[in-house]
Design a protein around this motif. Sequence first.
Motif, PDB file in Angstrom:
ATOM      1  N   ASN A 265      16.586 -20.165  31.037  1.00  0.00           N
ATOM      2  CA  ASN A 265      15.551 -20.852  30.265  1.00  0.00           C
ATOM      3  C   ASN A 265      15.491 -22.289  30.768  1.00  0.00           C
ATOM      4  O   ASN A 265      16.027 -22.601  31.837  1.00  0.00           O
ATOM      5  CB  ASN A 265      15.828 -20.776  28.758  1.00  0.00           C
ATOM      6  N   ASN A 266      14.855 -23.167  30.010  1.00  0.00           N
ATOM      7  CA  ASN A 266      14.692 -24.550  30.476  1.00  0.00           C
ATOM      8  C   ASN A 266      16.006 -25.296  30.646  1.00  0.00           C
ATOM      9  O   ASN A 266      16.061 -26.300  31.349  1.00  0.00           O
ATOM     10  CB  ASN A 266      13.796 -25.326  29.503  1.00  0.00           C
ATOM     11  N   HIS A 267      17.073 -24.837  30.007  1.00  0.00           N
ATOM     12  CA  HIS A 267      18.304 -25.610  30.008  1.00  0.00           C
ATOM     13  C   HIS A 267      19.534 -24.842  30.484  1.00  0.00           C
ATOM     14  O   HIS A 267      20.622 -25.403  30.538  1.00  0.00           O
ATOM     15  CB  HIS A 267      18.580 -26.162  28.604  1.00  0.00           C
ATOM     16  N   ILE A 268      19.397 -23.583  30.811  1.00  0.00           N
ATOM     17  CA  ILE A 268      20.515 -22.787  31.316  1.00  0.00           C
ATOM     18  C   ILE A 268      20.091 -22.105  32.609  1.00  0.00           C
ATOM     19  O   ILE A 268      19.023 -21.501  32.679  1.00  0.00           O
ATOM     20  CB  ILE A 268      20.965 -21.717  30.293  1.00  0.00           C
ATOM     21  N   SER A 269      20.915 -22.237  33.631  1.00  0.00           N
ATOM     22  CA  SER A 269      20.580 -21.627  34.910  1.00  0.00           C
ATOM     23  C   SER A 269      21.844 -21.173  35.631  1.00  0.00           C
ATOM     24  O   SER A 269      22.951 -21.641  35.355  1.00  0.00           O
ATOM     25  CB  SER A 269      19.804 -22.605  35.800  1.00  0.00           C
ATOM     26  N   THR A 270      21.646 -20.250  36.550  1.00  0.00           N
ATOM     27  CA  THR A 270      22.716 -19.773  37.415  1.00  0.00           C
ATOM     28  C   THR A 270      22.404 -20.214  38.840  1.00  0.00           C
ATOM     29  O   THR A 270      21.270 -20.049  39.309  1.00  0.00           O
ATOM     30  CB  THR A 270      22.816 -18.237  37.360  1.00  0.00           C
ATOM     31  N   LYS A 271      23.398 -20.799  39.513  1.00  0.00           N
ATOM     32  CA  LYS A 271      23.171 -21.305  40.857  1.00  0.00           C
ATOM     33  C   LYS A 271      24.147 -20.696  41.847  1.00  0.00           C
ATOM     34  O   LYS A 271      25.347 -20.626  41.586  1.00  0.00           O
ATOM     35  CB  LYS A 271      23.282 -22.830  40.893  1.00  0.00           C
ATOM     36  N   LEU A 272      23.604 -20.266  42.969  1.00  0.00           N
ATOM     37  CA  LEU A 272      24.390 -19.767  44.086  1.00  0.00           C
ATOM     38  C   LEU A 272      24.138 -20.684  45.270  1.00  0.00           C
ATOM     39  O   LEU A 272      22.991 -20.876  45.677  1.00  0.00           O
ATOM     40  CB  LEU A 272      23.989 -18.333  44.436  1.00  0.00           C
ATOM     41  N   THR A 273      25.195 -21.295  45.811  1.00  0.00           N
ATOM     42  CA  THR A 273      25.032 -22.220  46.927  1.00  0.00           C
ATOM     43  C   THR A 273      25.815 -21.739  48.133  1.00  0.00           C
ATOM     44  O   THR A 273      26.867 -21.103  48.001  1.00  0.00           O
ATOM     45  CB  THR A 273      25.504 -23.639  46.563  1.00  0.00           C
ATOM     46  N   PHE A 274      25.286 -22.047  49.308  1.00  0.00           N
ATOM     47  CA  PHE A 274      25.961 -21.724  50.559  1.00  0.00           C
ATOM     48  C   PHE A 274      25.737 -22.866  51.542  1.00  0.00           C
ATOM     49  O   PHE A 274      24.604 -23.310  51.741  1.00  0.00           O
ATOM     50  CB  PHE A 274      25.440 -20.417  51.159  1.00  0.00           C
ATOM     51  N   THR A 291      29.557 -21.294  46.517  1.00  0.00           N
ATOM     52  CA  THR A 291      29.880 -21.446  45.104  1.00  0.00           C
ATOM     53  C   THR A 291      28.895 -20.649  44.255  1.00  0.00           C
ATOM     54  O   THR A 291      27.750 -20.410  44.667  1.00  0.00           O
ATOM     55  CB  THR A 291      29.838 -22.921  44.657  1.00  0.00           C
ATOM     56  N   PHE A 292      29.355 -20.257  43.086  1.00  0.00           N
ATOM     57  CA  PHE A 292      28.496 -19.526  42.148  1.00  0.00           C
ATOM     58  C   PHE A 292      28.909 -19.915  40.738  1.00  0.00           C
ATOM     59  O   PHE A 292      30.101 -19.985  40.424  1.00  0.00           O
ATOM     60  CB  PHE A 292      28.647 -18.015  42.345  1.00  0.00           C
ATOM     61  N   GLY A 293      27.944 -20.172  39.898  1.00  0.00           N
ATOM     62  CA  GLY A 293      28.277 -20.542  38.533  1.00  0.00           C
ATOM     63  C   GLY A 293      27.071 -20.575  37.631  1.00  0.00           C
ATOM     64  O   GLY A 293      25.914 -20.574  38.086  1.00  0.00           O
ATOM     65  N   ILE A 294      27.318 -20.606  36.339  1.00  0.00           N
ATOM     66  CA  ILE A 294      26.260 -20.699  35.337  1.00  0.00           C
ATOM     67  C   ILE A 294      26.581 -21.869  34.414  1.00  0.00           C
ATOM     68  O   ILE A 294      27.747 -22.122  34.107  1.00  0.00           O
ATOM     69  CB  ILE A 294      26.127 -19.386  34.532  1.00  0.00           C
ATOM     70  N   GLY A 295      25.565 -22.605  34.021  1.00  0.00           N
ATOM     71  CA  GLY A 295      25.827 -23.759  33.176  1.00  0.00           C
ATOM     72  C   GLY A 295      24.552 -24.423  32.709  1.00  0.00           C
ATOM     73  O   GLY A 295      23.453 -23.840  32.764  1.00  0.00           O
ATOM     74  N   LEU A 296      24.687 -25.646  32.244  1.00  0.00           N
ATOM     75  CA  LEU A 296      23.561 -26.408  31.725  1.00  0.00           C
ATOM     76  C   LEU A 296      22.794 -27.059  32.851  1.00  0.00           C
ATOM     77  O   LEU A 296      23.364 -27.505  33.848  1.00  0.00           O
ATOM     78  CB  LEU A 296      24.060 -27.489  30.764  1.00  0.00           C
ATOM     79  N   SER A 297      21.483 -27.147  32.696  1.00  0.00           N
ATOM     80  CA  SER A 297      20.653 -27.837  33.682  1.00  0.00           C
ATOM     81  C   SER A 297      19.496 -28.503  32.963  1.00  0.00           C
ATOM     82  O   SER A 297      19.066 -28.061  31.891  1.00  0.00           O
ATOM     83  CB  SER A 297      20.125 -26.862  34.742  1.00  0.00           C
ATOM     84  N   TYR A 298      19.003 -29.573  33.549  1.00  0.00           N
ATOM     85  CA  TYR A 298      17.846 -30.264  32.995  1.00  0.00           C
ATOM     86  C   TYR A 298      17.061 -30.868  34.136  1.00  0.00           C
ATOM     87  O   TYR A 298      17.619 -31.569  34.972  1.00  0.00           O
ATOM     88  CB  TYR A 298      18.257 -31.372  32.017  1.00  0.00           C
TER      89      TYR A 298
END
Length: 305
Positions: A265-274, A291-298
């Motif tokens: 949603n607008n404030h929660i996202s999952t990011k995969l980086t390489f 890296t891989f993780g889920i957390g808060l985003s804005y």
Amino acid sequence: MMKKILLFLFVSILSHFIYAQQLGTENPVTDTVTVPKKTKNWKISGDHSLIVNQSSFSHWIAGGTNSFGGSARIKYSLDYKKGKNIFKNTITIGYGQVNNKNDKMRKTDDILLLESMYGRSISKNWYASIDMSFKTQMFNGYDYSAHPDYTSKDRISSFMSPGYLTLGVGFDYKPDGNFQLSLLPITSKNTFVLDRKLQKKDNYGLKHDGDCMFMELGAMVTAKYKVEIMKNVVWDNALSLFTNYLSHTERVDVNFGSVIDMKVNNHISTKLTFDLIYDHDQIERVQTRQTFGIGLSYGFKSKNK
């Protein structure tokens, strides 16, 4: 130190959430802010993310190690366009660490990156340009496998050791907002090693003991592409290639970064980086990080009216 950094960034992001919720009582929440007409030539956007990872075990037969980790990143873009002139600026700051039980803290991310480009239009989508980038890390780095109980004297990198300043002259191609190609046939790449302990011959390309800088002159090609591969899933890529005119032109420095951002949603996202780096002056092997993780985003962006 890491906890203080994460706490500061968490409070910063949380304050944005609270402000957005207050606005939502009267108007729908949007990720835009209004910029006064006098600054309509500027477009400002930003992205904040905070990811926390934690594992805990108690009498778990399969085994496991208690751990706590987190990472935080802030990225801002400030772009100016008026007439034939464009001026693009980006700043990225990130730090992450993991703490495993009975082990000392280990870094998972550490970056300070500034990028600027000034261009003047010479034809449709083409600009004569000057590009600049500055990159370093903020804290000491260690070889954790060789020194699990490391101390400061075991550091293999630190702030501005290495630090990279690149300045190039050439042309930029920008057909739309999601793609950019830079062709810089005249590029100066300067590697700084300001930590005296690390000023040793062949370290980060240094030619002699006690040197604090290694200079290269060559050509650089950079391509950036950002695409929404499906709804709420954005793939952001950047590839940079550099060859030194003065020595071993066959050795091409490669720097590639890729981020897949999947928004819940607008404030929660999952990011995969390489990330992939090959720089013969640093190490004669390919460096990779994932890296891989889920957390808060804005995120936010300016909206001109």
